[in-house]
Design an enzyme around this catalytic site. Structure first.
Site, PDB file in Angstrom:
ATOM      1  N   TYR A 177       0.902  -1.152   0.000  1.00  0.00           N
ATOM      2  CA  TYR A 177       0.000   0.000   0.000  1.00  0.00           C
ATOM      3  C   TYR A 177       0.936   1.195   0.000  1.00  0.00           C
ATOM      4  CZ  TYR A 177      -3.488   3.424   1.421  1.00  0.00           C
ATOM      5  OH  TYR A 177      -4.317   4.515   1.470  1.00  0.00           O
TER       6      TYR A 177
ATOM      7  N   ASP B 100      -9.310   3.080   0.293  1.00  0.00           N
ATOM      8  CA  ASP B 100      -7.996   3.066   0.927  1.00  0.00           C
ATOM      9  C   ASP B 100      -7.929   1.988   2.012  1.00  0.00           C
ATOM     10  OD1 ASP B 100      -7.384   5.082  -0.786  1.00  0.00           O
ATOM     11  OD2 ASP B 100      -7.296   6.665   0.715  1.00  0.00           O
TER      12      ASP B 100
ATOM     13  N   ASP C 119       1.489  13.991   7.753  1.00  0.00           N
ATOM     14  CA  ASP C 119       0.096  14.387   7.877  1.00  0.00           C
ATOM     15  C   ASP C 119      -0.737  13.328   8.580  1.00  0.00           C
ATOM     16  OD1 ASP C 119      -1.982  13.142   5.619  1.00  0.00           O
ATOM     17  OD2 ASP C 119       0.134  13.046   5.045  1.00  0.00           O
TER      18      ASP C 119
ATOM     19  N   GLU D 282      -3.517   5.615   8.593  1.00  0.00           N
ATOM     20  CA  GLU D 282      -3.172   4.418   7.824  1.00  0.00           C
ATOM     21  C   GLU D 282      -2.128   3.559   8.540  1.00  0.00           C
ATOM     22  OE1 GLU D 282      -4.402   6.622   3.659  1.00  0.00           O
ATOM     23  OE2 GLU D 282      -2.297   6.153   4.008  1.00  0.00           O
TER      24      GLU D 282
END
Lengths: 158, 158, 158, 158, 158, 158
Positions: free
Chosen positions: C8, C73, C93, C99
């Site tokens: 990813y 996502d 960020d 994530e």
């Protein structure tokens, strides 16, 4: 095409019996065409900074070293396809138990391998319950890890 | 208002030393105003169908009995606020390890309690890494479990 | 047989520095024989219904569009072998943080890649703690992702 | 009987705006009868060994200190009933993102609180998707956390 | 190199409609070059001890048999790359729901396949929400499971 | 001090039998001194924006409404102490199954309550395996949910 699975090789190396089972199991997974030994995680090969504790016993008191080695094993479990426990009924240890619990929570297949002469001896209830399957050491070289299944341990608990 | 926490009481009862620590810890949590002993899970009090294995050793070979007892302990961990491990460094067992791993994956606070005379002795690396905190048995009665914190074990690993 | 891993690809594209690191990292994973770029998840390539927000800024106010993109996502993380974070210390960020947290809970390997000129600069404590390993961007093309390991960041935190 | 919930107080203290929101939110949870502030986890009150980084900046380079502080926050999340994020749209940081991801995986309720004057401004898509609810800072003192619900953010994403 | 994914084949076999969809779906995954049917988990092929319940209905009252069969399915989900649900809108069952929930918690990709003539009919809200994608049965043979994505169901809920 | 637990009230309201069990169970938890009904999650009381689908059937085609309602139920499960399933053997539905799977992965206690006249009838194998305990509806008002335990269903599977 033949697929291969990686394992986290969970085994003790503290007694003669453990060492014998360790060597036999290592040979068996090399012989097993469904295991990818090269990319499997063997804890003994992952010593933080390449420092060996037998040559540097002071490391065992070092929090950075312990944190890194613990996390190395954690990553070994999470990045392998399954956990293979070489399990000697009379010589179980708590570290293996922690690793069984961690593997289970990540949905990793847990195969417990018991030396033939010990297969059927009573094992700890929690190991009995958390593992997905149990085989004899002599069956390890031929087990098809691409089609893993569930079964009970063929023996009692304590 | 004083809150109280329930614990999964994770302790061995196989040796004199374990039994002594077991009794002292049980008394300490009764004395601790932040622990709710009445609603805590004490594995020895949860024998499937009320059958005691010392009186019915055949149960240890029974898959239904083993499945129910294993799941009883699993439910005990998941429905308690935290896991309290009474931990004797030289007498660790694999079942405690499995329970530590299960508790960790559910985000349960893990407090390891070591008898005063053993505190500081080396413990298994995986127990060292998966627990959230370590105290002496003599500190158990006064620890504020409403404000649990993290700390390293004050001792080495093996 | 050479195995390959999917990633990813977690990276910002908001500043010049991020864009430069993005391009260099993309080239590096194409050069890395242990990465399967074709089947990796690149968020920028997964815009819901093929609609681009720069051409349709009203989408940013649309709950259906946002729900689908967020879930895209999420699925990208859960169906990839690991998370690769292209991490610029001064331009972190919050989305990357979410994530990282999601990947960790699924047991995905987390590799943080820092541009060479920034490697060693202080990073956020939580990124420091949740990642499994940290390398320089110049090392990315040659890292063997079939044998992933744990290491600390070679730098401080803030 | 009135129940109370503990929170992991997730907030920045790096800018004037963050500090203002921090103080207002702290006052609001003291005023909220459904919050148990005394037993909540305020990261600033949990510095490893009581050492403050502003007085000991060398700690930021120390792996033991960083490991303990990271784990302190991890334990704070897992032992609190929910995560309360004081969220300033233009000043989000990656550490908050990691904490949002960790809380979500443990099934902790995630409430995002935005200063009234900023409520409705666009926020990061991943924060938008992972939180369970969003309220204005002026609503925090009266929200009934014993009956938490889901709602979308009333604003866009970027 | 073409990769292939294994599936947990989640489908009913209780009605004519379910059986027809079952057979068509089985043929489609054999035709799909991104699916590894040989190593996929088909529950009907995993009967504990090879005993068939239609020939031995007494097994349905046997706790050991039920425990083993349930765990077989659990292991089937955790060791497959994704869950493929052959979903007939008017004939959903609770067991499929449990399997959807288990797959989701392990981060397995969930693809729901609906017979063409039923695609668009209302489905249960919880199935609607927990799945990652929905396609028609006629699309199954060509879907590229190496690049799985998210999408909403193109139909309503009840 | 008497503690009370909150429940996610998982029950159908589609048939006469379900409605009768629903009302009886609701009364029983009001009578049970270990249940906190006021702060429990009753899905029917959580309709997004207070809109009722029987008055606004067009909502069932609306993705925003469905996403919010699904997430409302998800939050209801994650913020309750346990899941209480009012389970009518011949009228099980897939949504209940998804909720059982979600609750299990979060370590929530799962109590299945069966109407007395149906207790013992065969139930779905996956429900049989994922629940922690099973009681008759007439036992619900007196069960001590502060001391939850494990037991098998006293009946067969299908």
């Amino acid at each position: 095409m033949q697929k291969t699975k990686t394992v986290y090789f969970c085994a003790g190396w503290f007694t003669d019996k453990q060492n014998r089972a360790y060597r036999q199991a290592m040979q068996a997974i090399k012989d097993n065409p469904t295991i990818d030994v090269e990319n499997s995680y063997i804890p003994l090969q992952h010593q933080y900074k390449g420092l060996r504790v037998d040559e540097h016993p002071e490391l065992l008191q070092d929090r950075e070293w312990a944190t890194a080695t613990y996390n190395g094993d954690r990553v070994g479990i999470s990045t392998s396809d399954m956990l293979l426990a070489i399990y000697v009924p009379e010589e179980e240890d708590v570290g293996m138990g922690v690793e069984l619990g961690m593997a289970s929570s990540l949905g990793k297949y847990i195969m417990v391998v018991v030396p033939d002469e010990d297969f059927g001896k009573s094992i700890n209830l929690m190991s009995w319950g958390i593992a997905d399957n149990f085989i004899k050491l002599s069956e390890l070289a031929k087990y098809n890890f691409n089609r893993p299944g569930f079964d009970f341990y063929n023996g009692g608990v304590y």
